[in-house]
Design an enzyme around this catalytic site. Sequence first.
Site, PDB file in Angstrom:
ATOM      1  N   ASP A  75       0.870  -1.181   0.000  1.00 28.97           N
ATOM      2  CA  ASP A  75       0.000   0.000   0.000  1.00 28.97           C
ATOM      3  C   ASP A  75       0.901   1.222   0.000  1.00 28.97           C
ATOM      4  O   ASP A  75       2.047   1.161   0.469  1.00 28.97           O
ATOM      5  CB  ASP A  75      -0.904   0.008   1.255  1.00 28.97           C
ATOM      6  CG  ASP A  75      -2.152   0.864   1.065  1.00 28.97           C
ATOM      7  OD1 ASP A  75      -3.241   0.288   0.927  1.00 28.97           O
ATOM      8  OD2 ASP A  75      -2.030   2.107   1.018  1.00 28.97           O
TER       9      ASP A  75
ATOM     10  N   TYR B  95     -13.014   8.609 -13.840  1.00 26.03           N
ATOM     11  CA  TYR B  95     -13.056   7.286 -13.193  1.00 26.03           C
ATOM     12  C   TYR B  95     -13.682   6.244 -14.119  1.00 26.03           C
ATOM     13  O   TYR B  95     -13.121   5.159 -14.316  1.00 26.03           O
ATOM     14  CB  TYR B  95     -13.844   7.371 -11.886  1.00 26.03           C
ATOM     15  CG  TYR B  95     -13.859   6.081 -11.094  1.00 26.03           C
ATOM     16  CD1 TYR B  95     -12.820   5.771 -10.216  1.00 26.03           C
ATOM     17  CD2 TYR B  95     -14.914   5.173 -11.205  1.00 26.03           C
ATOM     18  CE1 TYR B  95     -12.838   4.576  -9.482  1.00 26.03           C
ATOM     19  CE2 TYR B  95     -14.933   3.992 -10.473  1.00 26.03           C
ATOM     20  CZ  TYR B  95     -13.898   3.703  -9.616  1.00 26.03           C
ATOM     21  OH  TYR B  95     -13.916   2.527  -8.886  1.00 26.03           O
TER      22      TYR B  95
HETATM   23  N1  LIG Z   1     -15.667   0.555  -2.866  1.00 25.49           N
HETATM   24  C1  LIG Z   1     -16.394   0.459  -3.966  1.00 25.49           C
HETATM   25  O1  LIG Z   1     -17.626   0.590  -3.940  1.00 25.49           O
HETATM   26  C2  LIG Z   1     -15.725   0.123  -5.279  1.00 25.49           C
HETATM   27  C3  LIG Z   1     -16.561  -0.183  -6.371  1.00 25.49           C
HETATM   28  C4  LIG Z   1     -15.962  -0.523  -7.581  1.00 25.49           C
HETATM   29  C5  LIG Z   1     -14.590  -0.587  -7.699  1.00 25.49           C
HETATM   30  N2  LIG Z   1     -13.809  -0.273  -6.618  1.00 25.49           N
HETATM   31  C6  LIG Z   1     -12.362  -0.381  -6.805  1.00 25.49           C
HETATM   32  O2  LIG Z   1     -11.816  -1.231  -5.811  1.00 25.49           O
HETATM   33  C7  LIG Z   1     -10.481  -0.836  -5.513  1.00 25.49           C
HETATM   34  C8  LIG Z   1     -10.350  -0.587  -4.026  1.00 25.49           C
HETATM   35  O3  LIG Z   1     -11.264   0.442  -3.678  1.00 25.49           O
HETATM   36  P1  LIG Z   1     -11.703   0.724  -2.172  1.00 25.49           P
HETATM   37  O4  LIG Z   1     -13.096   1.234  -2.249  1.00 25.49           O
HETATM   38  O5  LIG Z   1     -11.378  -0.415  -1.303  1.00 25.49           O
HETATM   39  O6  LIG Z   1     -10.765   1.978  -1.853  1.00 25.49           O
HETATM   40  P2  LIG Z   1     -10.137   2.490  -0.480  1.00 25.49           P
HETATM   41  O7  LIG Z   1      -9.896   3.944  -0.694  1.00 25.49           O
HETATM   42  O8  LIG Z   1     -10.945   2.043   0.694  1.00 25.49           O
HETATM   43  O9  LIG Z   1      -8.729   1.733  -0.418  1.00 25.49           O
HETATM   44  C9  LIG Z   1      -7.771   1.942  -1.414  1.00 25.49           C
HETATM   45  C10 LIG Z   1      -6.409   1.573  -0.887  1.00 25.49           C
HETATM   46  O10 LIG Z   1      -5.479   1.828  -1.948  1.00 25.49           O
HETATM   47  C11 LIG Z   1      -4.384   2.582  -1.411  1.00 25.49           C
HETATM   48  N3  LIG Z   1      -3.782   3.397  -2.470  1.00 25.49           N
HETATM   49  C12 LIG Z   1      -4.242   4.561  -2.969  1.00 25.49           C
HETATM   50  N4  LIG Z   1      -3.393   5.030  -3.905  1.00 25.49           N
HETATM   51  C13 LIG Z   1      -2.393   4.127  -4.011  1.00 25.49           C
HETATM   52  C14 LIG Z   1      -1.228   4.044  -4.800  1.00 25.49           C
HETATM   53  N5  LIG Z   1      -0.888   5.030  -5.666  1.00 25.49           N
HETATM   54  N6  LIG Z   1      -0.431   2.970  -4.662  1.00 25.49           N
HETATM   55  C15 LIG Z   1      -0.742   1.989  -3.764  1.00 25.49           C
HETATM   56  N7  LIG Z   1      -1.821   2.036  -2.955  1.00 25.49           N
HETATM   57  C16 LIG Z   1      -2.637   3.086  -3.092  1.00 25.49           C
HETATM   58  C17 LIG Z   1      -4.969   3.398  -0.287  1.00 25.49           C
HETATM   59  O11 LIG Z   1      -3.966   3.819   0.631  1.00 25.49           O
HETATM   60  C18 LIG Z   1      -5.977   2.425   0.307  1.00 25.49           C
HETATM   61  O12 LIG Z   1      -5.403   1.608   1.309  1.00 25.49           O
HETATM   62  C19 LIG Z   1     -10.209   0.382  -6.380  1.00 25.49           C
HETATM   63  O13 LIG Z   1      -9.552  -0.004  -7.569  1.00 25.49           O
HETATM   64  C20 LIG Z   1     -11.584   0.911  -6.664  1.00 25.49           C
HETATM   65  O14 LIG Z   1     -11.646   1.686  -7.838  1.00 25.49           O
HETATM   66  C21 LIG Z   1     -14.344   0.080  -5.427  1.00 25.49           C
END
Ligand SMILES: NC(=O)c1ccc[n+]([C@@H]2O[C@H](COP(=O)([O-])OP(=O)(O)OC[C@H]3O[C@@H](n4cnc5c(N)ncnc54)[C@H](O)[C@@H]3O)[C@@H](O)[C@H]2O)c1
Length: 263
Positions: free
Chosen positions: A43, A157
């Site tokens: 991370d 996005y």
């Molecule tokens: N939560 C949702 O509803 C949802 C829906 C569809 C897709 N997603 C996708 O799922 C994935 C995770 O999303 P989430 O909701 O758990 O997000 P989140 O913000 O809860 O967690 C994301 C994590 O990624 C880390 N991060 C951010 N930038 C980074 C980088 N440059 N390098 C390494 N780590 C980095 C952050 O520190 C964090 O720990 C993403 O790709 C997001 O687009 C999420």
Amino acid sequence: MIKAAEWIDLTGKVAHVTGGGKGIGKGIATALAMAGAKVMVSDINLETAQQTANEIGGAAMALNVADRDQVDAAMAQTVEALGSLDILVNNAGLYLGYGGPVENITDEMWQALWSVNVDGVFYCCRAAATIMKQQGGGRIINIASTQARTPGVGVTYDGSKAAVEMITKSLALELAPHGINVNALAPGPTWVNEGEPPPVDAQVPPKSGDPLADTVADRIARLPLGHWGDPMEQGKAAVFLASDLSSFVTGIYLPCDGGWLTL
Ligand SMILES: NC(=O)c1ccc[n+]([C@@H]2O[C@H](COP(=O)([O-])OP(=O)(O)OC[C@H]3O[C@@H](n4cnc5c(N)ncnc54)[C@H](O)[C@@H]3O)[C@@H](O)[C@H]2O)c1
């Protein structure tokens, strides 16, 4: 007769999960560990990566996926530390808000998101494919989104996640002869604020006047399965794509979305 549980067993496999410090990445890292994999949790925030690793008995490292040199080093370090790289989960991703209308979206806003959601996925796939080809196989799981197929939260996005879907298909075709399955997992609305209960339908905010935000709020309120996703539900789908259960599956886009894409 073998037990079907053997198809799920990831004992002896090494997984690397990017952005595994919280949210969906943490759910996926946990589920892979529950299936027996040794997990490297990376991370941009080392502290949260370490917390996840401590909870699941894995290892942790700091990694900004938008930095190609860090990515190359991180994949090599995973092999050095844990012995191989069998499963890569490209989970790290950003959503920086709608940011529109489109004429207000600056180059900087565009690049800040694409450098993580698209460049980061590409860098990690490239580094992992190099290692997995030498190993003779592997699994790559790219975290896309329902937004890849249903626009709603803005061009930056939505576009980035559509790119992730096609990167996945293109690499699935290219890497299949090397025994590397490449698939996309497409979460629908998944509640990632650990410790806070997800809102129920009745708490969905009234129409805001922003057509994009209202479209998303409306879909959440009508979600067929009736509840927000949990990171562990994404973890279960990731175990399917990481394990022998999906031995004949490559190049797919697997929605794990409570029925969002039916709406
Ligand atoms: N939560 C949702 O509803 C949802 C829906 C569809 C897709 N997603 C996708 O799922 C994935 C995770 O999303 P989430 O909701 O758990 O997000 P989140 O913000 O809860 O967690 C994301 C994590 O990624 C880390 N991060 C951010 N930038 C980074 C980088 N440059 N390098 C390494 N780590 C980095 C952050 O520190 C964090 O720990 C993403 O790709 C997001 O687009 C999420």
